[in-house]
Scaffold this motif. Structure first.
Motif, PDB file in Angstrom:
ATOM      1  N   ALA A 148      -7.096   5.470   0.448  1.00 22.93           N
ATOM      2  CA  ALA A 148      -7.239   6.009   1.807  1.00 22.93           C
ATOM      3  C   ALA A 148      -8.613   6.643   1.991  1.00 22.93           C
ATOM      4  O   ALA A 148      -9.241   6.478   3.044  1.00 22.93           O
ATOM      5  CB  ALA A 148      -6.133   7.025   2.089  1.00 22.93           C
ATOM      6  N   ARG A 149      -9.093   7.351   0.974  1.00 26.06           N
ATOM      7  CA  ARG A 149     -10.440   7.944   1.060  1.00 26.06           C
ATOM      8  C   ARG A 149     -11.495   6.850   1.217  1.00 26.06           C
ATOM      9  O   ARG A 149     -12.427   6.982   2.007  1.00 26.06           O
ATOM     10  CB  ARG A 149     -10.734   8.761  -0.185  1.00 26.06           C
ATOM     11  CG  ARG A 149     -10.076  10.102  -0.222  1.00 26.06           C
ATOM     12  CD  ARG A 149     -10.502  10.910  -1.454  1.00 26.06           C
ATOM     13  NE  ARG A 149      -9.699  12.091  -1.578  1.00 26.06           N
ATOM     14  CZ  ARG A 149      -8.696  12.239  -2.449  1.00 26.06           C
ATOM     15  NH1 ARG A 149      -8.407  11.272  -3.299  1.00 26.06           N
ATOM     16  NH2 ARG A 149      -8.006  13.353  -2.474  1.00 26.06           N
ATOM     17  N   SER A 150     -11.355   5.790   0.450  1.00 26.37           N
ATOM     18  CA  SER A 150     -12.322   4.690   0.512  1.00 26.37           C
ATOM     19  C   SER A 150     -12.305   4.015   1.875  1.00 26.37           C
ATOM     20  O   SER A 150     -13.357   3.709   2.450  1.00 26.37           O
ATOM     21  CB  SER A 150     -12.030   3.661  -0.582  1.00 26.37           C
ATOM     22  OG  SER A 150     -12.169   4.238  -1.848  1.00 26.37           O
ATOM     23  N   ILE A 151     -11.113   3.780   2.398  1.00 31.17           N
ATOM     24  CA  ILE A 151     -10.989   3.154   3.719  1.00 31.17           C
ATOM     25  C   ILE A 151     -11.559   4.072   4.793  1.00 31.17           C
ATOM     26  O   ILE A 151     -12.291   3.634   5.680  1.00 31.17           O
ATOM     27  CB  ILE A 151      -9.518   2.785   4.011  1.00 31.17           C
ATOM     28  CG1 ILE A 151      -9.083   1.642   3.091  1.00 31.17           C
ATOM     29  CG2 ILE A 151      -9.336   2.404   5.485  1.00 31.17           C
ATOM     30  CD1 ILE A 151      -7.603   1.350   3.134  1.00 31.17           C
ATOM     31  N   ASP A 192       0.926   8.321  -5.432  1.00 32.68           N
ATOM     32  CA  ASP A 192       0.171   9.191  -4.526  1.00 32.68           C
ATOM     33  C   ASP A 192      -1.322   9.200  -4.817  1.00 32.68           C
ATOM     34  O   ASP A 192      -2.133   9.140  -3.892  1.00 32.68           O
ATOM     35  CB  ASP A 192       0.715  10.619  -4.567  1.00 32.68           C
ATOM     36  CG  ASP A 192       2.036  10.758  -3.841  1.00 32.68           C
ATOM     37  OD1 ASP A 192       2.459   9.793  -3.164  1.00 32.68           O
ATOM     38  OD2 ASP A 192       2.656  11.841  -3.947  1.00 32.68           O
ATOM     39  N   GLU A 193      -1.722   9.291  -6.073  1.00 32.17           N
ATOM     40  CA  GLU A 193      -3.148   9.355  -6.393  1.00 32.17           C
ATOM     41  C   GLU A 193      -3.863   8.050  -6.043  1.00 32.17           C
ATOM     42  O   GLU A 193      -4.969   8.070  -5.512  1.00 32.17           O
ATOM     43  CB  GLU A 193      -3.366   9.726  -7.857  1.00 32.17           C
ATOM     44  CG  GLU A 193      -3.059  11.177  -8.158  1.00 32.17           C
ATOM     45  CD  GLU A 193      -3.773  12.152  -7.231  1.00 32.17           C
ATOM     46  OE1 GLU A 193      -5.003  12.045  -7.044  1.00 32.17           O
ATOM     47  OE2 GLU A 193      -3.096  13.052  -6.684  1.00 32.17           O
ATOM     48  N   SER A 194      -3.238   6.921  -6.313  1.00 27.09           N
ATOM     49  CA  SER A 194      -3.836   5.636  -5.962  1.00 27.09           C
ATOM     50  C   SER A 194      -3.929   5.484  -4.455  1.00 27.09           C
ATOM     51  O   SER A 194      -4.934   5.010  -3.923  1.00 27.09           O
ATOM     52  CB  SER A 194      -3.021   4.479  -6.549  1.00 27.09           C
ATOM     53  OG  SER A 194      -3.033   4.527  -7.957  1.00 27.09           O
ATOM     54  N   LEU A 242       0.830  -1.207   0.000  1.00 26.97           N
ATOM     55  CA  LEU A 242       0.000   0.000   0.000  1.00 26.97           C
ATOM     56  C   LEU A 242       0.866   1.260   0.000  1.00 26.97           C
ATOM     57  O   LEU A 242       0.572   2.226  -0.695  1.00 26.97           O
ATOM     58  CB  LEU A 242      -0.923   0.005   1.217  1.00 26.97           C
ATOM     59  CG  LEU A 242      -1.962  -1.099   1.281  1.00 26.97           C
ATOM     60  CD1 LEU A 242      -2.737  -1.015   2.598  1.00 26.97           C
ATOM     61  CD2 LEU A 242      -2.895  -1.042   0.108  1.00 26.97           C
ATOM     62  N   LEU A 243       1.931   1.231   0.772  1.00 28.17           N
ATOM     63  CA  LEU A 243       2.816   2.388   0.851  1.00 28.17           C
ATOM     64  C   LEU A 243       3.565   2.626  -0.450  1.00 28.17           C
ATOM     65  O   LEU A 243       4.000   3.741  -0.719  1.00 28.17           O
ATOM     66  CB  LEU A 243       3.806   2.214   2.007  1.00 28.17           C
ATOM     67  CG  LEU A 243       3.180   2.173   3.404  1.00 28.17           C
ATOM     68  CD1 LEU A 243       4.247   1.862   4.445  1.00 28.17           C
ATOM     69  CD2 LEU A 243       2.454   3.462   3.727  1.00 28.17           C
ATOM     70  N   LEU A 280       1.918  11.024   5.410  1.00 26.68           N
ATOM     71  CA  LEU A 280       1.050   9.965   5.914  1.00 26.68           C
ATOM     72  C   LEU A 280       1.689   8.596   5.701  1.00 26.68           C
ATOM     73  O   LEU A 280       1.668   7.747   6.592  1.00 26.68           O
ATOM     74  CB  LEU A 280      -0.319  10.028   5.236  1.00 26.68           C
ATOM     75  CG  LEU A 280      -1.349   9.015   5.703  1.00 26.68           C
ATOM     76  CD1 LEU A 280      -1.568   9.086   7.211  1.00 26.68           C
ATOM     77  CD2 LEU A 280      -2.665   9.229   4.964  1.00 26.68           C
ATOM     78  N   LYS A 281       2.302   8.399   4.545  1.00 27.90           N
ATOM     79  CA  LYS A 281       2.989   7.127   4.276  1.00 27.90           C
ATOM     80  C   LYS A 281       4.126   6.912   5.275  1.00 27.90           C
ATOM     81  O   LYS A 281       4.322   5.796   5.763  1.00 27.90           O
ATOM     82  CB  LYS A 281       3.527   7.095   2.850  1.00 27.90           C
ATOM     83  CG  LYS A 281       2.464   6.906   1.800  1.00 27.90           C
ATOM     84  CD  LYS A 281       3.100   6.913   0.417  1.00 27.90           C
ATOM     85  CE  LYS A 281       2.096   6.747  -0.683  1.00 27.90           C
ATOM     86  NZ  LYS A 281       2.726   6.706  -2.011  1.00 27.90           N
TER      87      LYS A 281
END
Length: 87
Positions: free
Chosen positions: A23-26, A16-18, A11-12, A47-48
């Motif tokens: 992150a928005r979905s989670i 950035d866009e993915s 995930l990290l 954040l990463k």
């Protein structure tokens, strides 16, 4: 849902866009405020970095704190995005 450090690393490694999209979905599945989510996502690299330092124990506590239903929603979301979360 068990926390898997290898999957966190995947995930990290997202661009950035993915990463921000996921992150928005989670965050939405977890019931987080959209405004707070956007504040955190203003600097995805920061954040990463913060996520990369989380211990396995702390991450598992966060997963457990979300509760079974929310954890399952997040797990399903990750699977839809192609993240191998096991079981």
């Amino acid at each position: 849902m068990q926390f898997d450090r290898k999957e966190l690393e995947k995930l990290l490694a997202l661009d950035d866009e993915s990463f921000k999209s996921l992150a928005r979905s989670i965050a939405a599945a977890a019931g987080a405020s959209p405004q707070k989510t956007e504040e955190f996502l203003q600097d995805p690299n920061a954040l990463k970095r913060r996520l990369s330092r989380i211990s396995t124990q702390d991450a598992q506590q966060l997963v457990n704190a979300a509760g079974k239903e929310k954890s399952q929603e997040i797990l399903d979301l990750l699977r839809q995005r192609g993240v191998d979360v096991g079981q």
